[in-house]
Design an enzyme around this catalytic site. Structure first.
Site, PDB file in Angstrom:
ATOM      1  CE1 TYR A  73      -9.520   5.500  17.432  1.00  9.41           C
ATOM      2  CE2 TYR A  73     -11.326   6.872  16.613  1.00  9.41           C
ATOM      3  CZ  TYR A  73     -10.631   5.671  16.607  1.00  9.41           C
ATOM      4  OH  TYR A  73     -11.031   4.657  15.787  1.00  9.41           O
ATOM      5  CG  PHE A 125       5.914   1.449  -7.129  1.00 11.27           C
ATOM      6  CD1 PHE A 125       7.273   1.370  -7.358  1.00 11.27           C
ATOM      7  CD2 PHE A 125       5.428   1.040  -5.909  1.00 11.27           C
ATOM      8  CE1 PHE A 125       8.129   0.883  -6.371  1.00 11.27           C
ATOM      9  CE2 PHE A 125       6.273   0.556  -4.926  1.00 11.27           C
ATOM     10  CZ  PHE A 125       7.629   0.479  -5.155  1.00 11.27           C
ATOM     11  CG  ASP A 126       6.720  -3.030  -6.497  1.00  8.93           C
ATOM     12  OD1 ASP A 126       6.402  -1.936  -6.014  1.00  8.93           O
ATOM     13  OD2 ASP A 126       7.634  -3.735  -6.027  1.00  8.93           O
ATOM     14  CG  ASP A 216       2.050   6.427  -7.648  1.00  3.79           C
ATOM     15  OD1 ASP A 216       2.401   7.006  -6.604  1.00  3.79           O
ATOM     16  OD2 ASP A 216       2.332   5.240  -7.889  1.00  3.79           O
ATOM     17  CB  ALA A 218       5.809   8.444  -4.514  1.00  3.09           C
ATOM     18  CE  LYS A 259       8.470   5.965  -2.033  1.00  2.00           C
ATOM     19  NZ  LYS A 259       7.431   5.067  -1.531  1.00  2.00           N
ATOM     20  CG  HIS A 455      10.212  -7.550  -5.453  1.00  6.65           C
ATOM     21  ND1 HIS A 455       8.878  -7.531  -5.772  1.00  6.65           N
ATOM     22  CD2 HIS A 455      10.502  -6.325  -4.980  1.00  6.65           C
ATOM     23  CE1 HIS A 455       8.393  -6.334  -5.514  1.00  6.65           C
ATOM     24  NE2 HIS A 455       9.346  -5.584  -5.024  1.00  6.65           N
TER      25      HIS A 455
END
Ligand SMILES: Cc1ncc(COP(=O)(O)O)c(C=O)c1O
Length: 464
Positions: A73, A125-126, A216, A218, A259, A455
């Site tokens: 843990y 990004f959304d 960001d 990714a 990604k 979406h």
């Protein structure tokens, strides 16, 4: 002429059977899914290009890491393996694992963004946009204008528009700009890369006005590949050197690790300077414990931490990146031969087909990107998604449908999953749709939508 396909720098050890439904079955399935491709079952898709996120094939080394994951843990050895690897790559002081990219955004952004503020990005990004707005701030995109012309072939179409950035800062007042975000590669603009020089200049502007700069991250490794290939000053740098330099310009990063780290689940927050940002790190840890779990596992199993540590390194291999970007270029060259327009030159993680060019007769509020996505499913069982007005949604203040800069259908290519023959099937399906595109008079209307990130869940019906 199609370019040469770069052979896979790996061989296949395990396979998964896929099947193609009949056209009648596919038409029935998409109708039952209320014309939302997220509602389809994965097993009903022959080639699944919905996303490159978490859909990657892990290596034998990563699968052995699954067995070695330490499930303690607190203080698991897999956590330390991850942190040590991340330190070696990014040269930052603090890392917080979380379960995916949006969790990183949820944990980090409310620690300093609030109502009345603005966040500016080369393109949000959304989910990042959603977390800026959930924190009460407003998100502004500031990508270079070349990005908005899919047929214009030029390098680094993911860059920030530097002049506009400075203008926006002065217009809203530097004290009201809570954050600048550099999305690398720029997903919403078509996986387009950001140059190292653009990153340096954005960092100078942020320093001048005392504004925090977040990456960001990714697709940071694919971005580094483009920098090495296309930025003259960086040709002799290694991928790792480019990444270190890129991250040295920012204060922190949020990463969807689903990604470029070639795993199925994971995320990471990084903070460069622990001493200067001691209070921020304290808040990150507190939010992580509340939302994700204890700081040494952050919502992930020990085996996920282990595969993530291994994948961080595998994703930087230049032979792999050459093959990976080569897949996009091969598919794009088939579309060039057929006169099908896409965001060009092709970006890092997919081909973003220009649905507005394919269906000029369909207005943005009938969602051309979604029309093409539905047609691809009907044609050949290929699942893709809209990156256009359907995804962008409504203005948070007026509720009006927003008009996106692009109407793309994104063919996101999972890593190490599909072969050259699959890419040929995709190109043939697009060509067949192009041949009948002018006969399609209408698109779709939304019959139900949730208030945010619509979406993923909305229901649609054809406009008759
Ligand atoms: C640029 C970018 N940022 C953030 C995210 C969110 O990451 P996740 O899907 O892991 O929550 C994504 C996901 O596609 C992305 O492409």
């Amino acid at each position: 002429m199609a370019i040469q396909y770069i052979p896979e720098p790996f061989r296949i050890k395990m396979v998964e059977t896929i099947k193609m439904l009949t056209r009648e079955e596919r038409e029935q399935r998409i109708k039952e899914a209320k014309y939302n491709l997220f509602n389809l079952k994965g097993e009903d898709c022959y080639i699944d290009l919905l996303t490159d996120s978490g859909t990657n094939a892990m290596s034998a080394q990563q699968w052995s890491g699954v067995m070695c994951g330490d499930e303690a843990y607190a203080g698991a050895s897999s956590y330390y393996h991850l942190v040590d690897t991340a330190k070696e790559i990014f040269d930052y002081d603090f890392f917080q694992p979380v379960h995916q990219g949006r969790a990183a955004e949820k944990v980090l952004l409310p620690t300093f963004l609030h109502k009345g503020q603005f966040a500016i990005s080369n393109m949000f990004f959304d989910t990042t946009r959603a977390h800026v707005e959930l924190a009460g701030a407003r998100a502004i995109d500031c990508v270079v204008k070349e990005a908005k012309d899919p047929s214009k072939r030029c390098k680094f179409k993911g860059n920030m528009d530097l002049e506009k950035l400075e203008k926006l800062i002065l217009e809203h007042g530097p004290q009201n700009i809570g954050l600048v975000v550099m999305t690398i590669t720029n997903n919403s603009a078509g996986g387009q890369p950001v140059s190292l020089e653009n990153m340096r200049q954005v960092s100078e502007i942020c320093k001048k006005y005392d504004i925090l700069l977040n990456i960001d991250a990714a697709r940071y490794a694919e971005n580094a590949y483009f920098v090495k290939r296309d930025e003259d000053a960086c040709k002799n740098m290694s991928i790792l050197e480019i990444i270190r330099k890129m991250f040295s310009y920012a204060d922190m990063f949020t990463m969807s690790a689903k990604k470029d780290t070639i795993v199925n689940m994971g995320g990471l927050i990084g903070v460069k300077d622990a001493e200067k940002n001691a209070e921020l790190i304290m808040k990150i840890k507190a939010n992580c414990i509340s939302y994700e779990g204890f700081i040494t596992y952050g919502g992930l199993a020990g085996r996920d931490l282990e595969t993530l540590a291994i994948g961080l390194k595998e994703g930087l291999d230049e032979n792999y990146l050459h093959y990976r970007i080569g897949q996009m270029e091969y598919l794009a060259s088939l579309l060039d031969d057929a006169g099908i327009s896409y965001q060009s030159p092709v970006g890092g993680h997919g081909v973003f087909v220009d649905a507005a060019a394919m269906f000029p007769q369909i207005p943005y509020y009938e969602f051309p990107g979604q029309v093409l996505a539905i047609e691809l499913y009907k044609e050949a069982g290929i699942r893709t998604c809209d990156i256009g007005s359907y995804m962008l949604g409504n203005d948070p203040d007026t509720g009006e449908q927003l008009h996106a800069d692009f109407e793309f259908t994104r063919l996101a290519i999972p890593r190490r999953v599909y072969t050259q023959a699959h890419l040929d099937v995709i190109a043939r399906a697009l060509i067949a749709i192009k041949e009948r595109a002018k006969d399609m008079k209408h698109g779709y209307r939304i019959t139900w939508e949730p208030p945010i990130l619509r979406h993923f869940q909305a229901s649609l019906e054809p406009v008759e």
